[in-house]
Design a protein around this motif. Structure first.
Motif, mmCIF file in Angstrom:
data_model
loop_
_atom_site.group_PDB
_atom_site.id
_atom_site.type_symbol
_atom_site.label_atom_id
_atom_site.label_comp_id
_atom_site.label_asym_id
_atom_site.label_seq_id
_atom_site.Cartn_x
_atom_site.Cartn_y
_atom_site.Cartn_z
ATOM 1 N N LYS A 148 -1.325 -4.077 8.548
ATOM 2 C CA LYS A 148 0.128 -4.220 8.502
ATOM 3 C C LYS A 148 0.727 -3.627 7.234
ATOM 4 N N ILE A 149 -0.108 -3.443 6.204
ATOM 5 C CA ILE A 149 0.439 -2.861 4.975
ATOM 6 C C ILE A 149 0.414 -1.345 4.987
ATOM 7 N N LEU A 150 -0.173 -0.741 6.034
ATOM 8 C CA LEU A 150 -0.248 0.725 6.072
ATOM 9 C C LEU A 150 1.137 1.382 6.025
ATOM 10 N N PRO A 151 2.154 0.847 6.735
ATOM 11 C CA PRO A 151 3.495 1.444 6.589
ATOM 12 C C PRO A 151 4.022 1.359 5.153
ATOM 13 N N GLN A 152 3.698 0.266 4.437
ATOM 14 C CA GLN A 152 4.109 0.155 3.046
ATOM 15 C C GLN A 152 3.437 1.217 2.191
ATOM 16 N N ILE A 153 2.159 1.467 2.470
ATOM 17 C CA ILE A 153 1.436 2.503 1.736
ATOM 18 C C ILE A 153 2.069 3.859 1.990
ATOM 19 N N GLU A 154 2.385 4.131 3.244
ATOM 20 C CA GLU A 154 3.009 5.413 3.593
ATOM 21 C C GLU A 154 4.362 5.560 2.908
ATOM 22 N N ASP A 155 5.135 4.457 2.874
ATOM 23 C CA ASP A 155 6.433 4.497 2.195
ATOM 24 C C ASP A 155 6.254 4.792 0.712
ATOM 25 N N LEU A 156 5.254 4.164 0.099
ATOM 26 C CA LEU A 156 5.013 4.374 -1.325
ATOM 27 C C LEU A 156 4.575 5.806 -1.595
ATOM 28 N N GLN A 157 3.739 6.354 -0.708
ATOM 29 C CA GLN A 157 3.245 7.715 -0.889
ATOM 30 C C GLN A 157 4.333 8.763 -0.695
ATOM 31 N N ASN A 158 5.386 8.411 0.037
ATOM 32 C CA ASN A 158 6.421 9.397 0.379
ATOM 33 C C ASN A 158 7.776 9.113 -0.268
ATOM 34 N N ARG A 159 7.868 8.041 -1.060
ATOM 35 C CA ARG A 159 9.170 7.684 -1.622
ATOM 36 C C ARG A 159 9.651 8.743 -2.617
ATOM 37 N N PRO A 160 10.965 8.919 -2.770
ATOM 38 C CA PRO A 160 11.485 9.883 -3.744
ATOM 39 C C PRO A 160 11.104 9.476 -5.169
ATOM 40 N N ALA A 196 11.682 8.230 -17.815
ATOM 41 C CA ALA A 196 12.519 8.485 -18.989
ATOM 42 C C ALA A 196 12.919 7.211 -19.720
ATOM 43 N N ASP A 197 12.806 6.066 -19.064
ATOM 44 C CA ASP A 197 13.103 4.782 -19.700
ATOM 45 C C ASP A 197 11.852 4.104 -20.249
ATOM 46 N N GLY A 198 10.725 4.798 -20.169
ATOM 47 C CA GLY A 198 9.493 4.251 -20.712
ATOM 48 C C GLY A 198 8.776 3.277 -19.800
ATOM 49 N N ARG A 199 9.160 3.242 -18.535
ATOM 50 C CA ARG A 199 8.543 2.294 -17.591
ATOM 51 C C ARG A 199 7.412 2.963 -16.816
ATOM 52 N N LYS A 200 6.359 2.178 -16.574
ATOM 53 C CA LYS A 200 5.176 2.675 -15.878
ATOM 54 C C LYS A 200 5.393 2.662 -14.372
ATOM 55 N N ASP A 201 4.811 3.644 -13.698
ATOM 56 C CA ASP A 201 4.950 3.747 -12.246
ATOM 57 C C ASP A 201 3.746 4.486 -11.666
ATOM 58 N N VAL A 202 3.150 3.923 -10.627
ATOM 59 C CA VAL A 202 2.073 4.614 -9.919
ATOM 60 C C VAL A 202 2.724 5.568 -8.924
ATOM 61 N N LEU A 203 2.596 6.856 -9.165
ATOM 62 C CA LEU A 203 3.256 7.850 -8.326
ATOM 63 C C LEU A 203 2.511 8.036 -7.005
ATOM 64 N N THR A 204 1.181 8.027 -7.058
ATOM 65 C CA THR A 204 0.390 8.105 -5.834
ATOM 66 C C THR A 204 -1.061 7.794 -6.160
ATOM 67 N N ILE A 205 -1.808 7.411 -5.132
ATOM 68 C CA ILE A 205 -3.257 7.278 -5.227
ATOM 69 C C ILE A 205 -3.844 8.125 -4.105
ATOM 70 N N ASP A 206 -4.686 9.057 -4.475
ATOM 71 C CA ASP A 206 -5.242 9.989 -3.500
ATOM 72 C C ASP A 206 -6.750 9.778 -3.426
ATOM 73 N N VAL A 207 -7.238 9.548 -2.222
ATOM 74 C CA VAL A 207 -8.674 9.333 -2.028
ATOM 75 C C VAL A 207 -9.252 10.527 -1.315
ATOM 76 N N GLY A 208 -10.272 11.126 -1.926
ATOM 77 C CA GLY A 208 -11.003 12.024 -1.076
ATOM 78 C C GLY A 208 -11.453 13.327 -1.608
ATOM 79 N N GLU A 209 -10.700 14.337 -1.469
ATOM 80 C CA GLU A 209 -11.242 15.697 -1.452
ATOM 81 C C GLU A 209 -11.969 16.081 -2.731
ATOM 82 N N ASN A 210 -12.829 17.103 -2.616
ATOM 83 C CA ASN A 210 -13.505 17.652 -3.787
ATOM 84 C C ASN A 210 -12.485 18.327 -4.687
#
Length: 405
Positions: A148-160, A196-210
């Motif tokens: 059920k969290i897969l849509p949330q993951i997709e949203d996070l991976q594609n968010r602006p 720019a405000d000094g706040r941390k953010d995970v932009l993406t997590i990518d699993v896989g390729e060489n």
């Protein structure tokens, strides 16, 4: 405790023969079942338009009426239990307190996702739920819940994303994953930004390729496609192809090699008896006040240790263009990006997954666990990184007009 609560407890003790904590739980389960039934009766009254004690107008053929009960077994926080669900002649009654086809009222979905985020396997979760609540949940059911969290993951991976990130880090953590019946190591690449405000953010997590320049270019281009126009400094370990990818995607970006990784990789080839002295000498390079002094220290350390370790310092000279950006800044500001330590708290959370699971059954299971653990870790990220005012000030001077107001 209010007097009303005391009355409830006194009534509970009078109604039930309570001698143990289990008796209390059984009593509460019975009360829960009765409460649910009364709530559904009230819902039915509203649905058909008259109360149970009232006579229905049997001459009115259009009028709906009660049609007995249907027994239903549900799982609750007190264990498995049976409830009687009121039925109506038209089969149009849709209870809200326990919906049609709902088999669980224990908020078990949230609990499953929470423990899955901490690295428990579907089998471990299934066994734990049976131990605690007394009802069985299959591993496939638990997998369906976490899906059920897969849509949330997709949203996070594609968010602006933001247009400019002053600092971006890329780091890799390795996990064992089973694919097509074969267990192999897969890297999870965490792309982590400071805005720019000094706040941390995970932009993406990518699993896989060489790793390759083509692979990293696709990762950086995905950031561009999500709105990133500029990165001032990108810090990474010696990832294969990352240097060429940065030049292609963000030609103005400074590539900073992680100094901590540089030191670790150098000391891997040094005997234990020399490690402390060698590490002390390496420190004179990356803590030097400016690049000229650092180069002098590089020559000194190389000359000193080359007789024993002729190739130990080669990576420092070969990668000097990616080591030297830190010398443009004061020592206080260097600590913000000369190492990937800024994401070490997140990485330590992700590495704990390895201690819980020796092998992930599939890449998607790893991805779910990584993002769930990330959701948990990032809840605490409410403040800018330490010393951000000074960091931003020097970045503004060094890269004028590139850092937004």
């Amino acid at each position: 405790m209010t007097e009303g609560k005391r009355e409830i407890i006194r009534g509970l003790l009078e109604e039930y023969d309570i001698e143990s904590a289990q008796d209390i739980q059984d009593a509460l389960k019975d009360l829960l079942g009765g409460t649910i039934k009364e709530m559904m009766e009230a819902e039915m009254d509203e649905h058909i338009g008259y109360e149970k004690s009232e006579r229905a107008d049997l001459d009115d053929l259009e009028r709906n009426y009660r049609n007995g009960y249907k027994n239903k077994r549900v799982n609750s926080s007190y264990g498995s239990m049976s409830i009687d669900v009121p039925q109506d002649r038209n089969s149009s009654f849709e209870p809200k307190v326990v919906k049609k086809r709902q088999k669980d009222i224990s908020d078990i979905d949230r609990k499953i996702i929470s423990v899955y985020a901490k690295g428990m396997t579907t089998k471990q979760i299934s066994e734990t739920i049976e131990d605690i609540y007394g009802f069985e949940t299959s591993e496939s059911f638990i997998s369906d819940v976490t899906d059920k969290i897969l849509p949330q993951i997709e949203d996070l991976q594609n968010r602006p994303l933001e247009a400019v990130y002053p600092i971006v880090f890329i780091d890799a953590i390795y996990f064992s994953v089973r694919e097509d019946g074969v267990v192999q190591k897969r890297a999870a690449y965490v792309v982590f930004g400071i805005d720019a405000d000094g706040r941390k953010d995970v932009l993406t997590i990518d699993v896989g390729e060489n790793e390759s320049s083509k692979y990293w270019l696709s990762v950086l281009n995905s950031l561009k496609n999500r709105g990133v126009q500029d990165i001032l400094i990108l810090c990474s370990d010696g990832l294969t192809g990352i240097k060429d990818a940065i030049s292609a995607a963000f030609p103005k970006t400074e590539h900073q090699r992680c100094i901590v990784h540089m030191v670790r990789n150098t000391l891997k080839y040094v005997a234990n008896r020399d490690m402390k002295a060698f590490a002390k000498d390496l420190k004179t390079i990356y803590t030097a006040p400016d690049e000229k002094s650092a180069l002098a220290q590089l020559d000194h350390v190389t000359d000193k240790w080359s007789p024993q370790y002729p190739y130990a310092m080669k990576r420092w000279s070969d990668n000097w263009d990616a080591i030297s950006p830190i010398f443009k800044f004061s020592r206080d500001v260097r600590t913000a990006f000369y190492t990937t330590n800024a994401i070490e708290s997140l990485n330590s959370t992700l590495r704990r997954l390895n201690r819980q699971r020796s092998v992930f059954p599939e890449p998607q299971a790893l991805l779910k666990s990584l993002y769930l653990a990330t959701f948990e870790a990032t809840r605490k990220w409410t403040m800018p990184i330490r010393n951000w005012g000074k960091v931003r000030g020097e970045l503004s001077i060094m890269y004028p007009e590139r850092l937004p107001e």
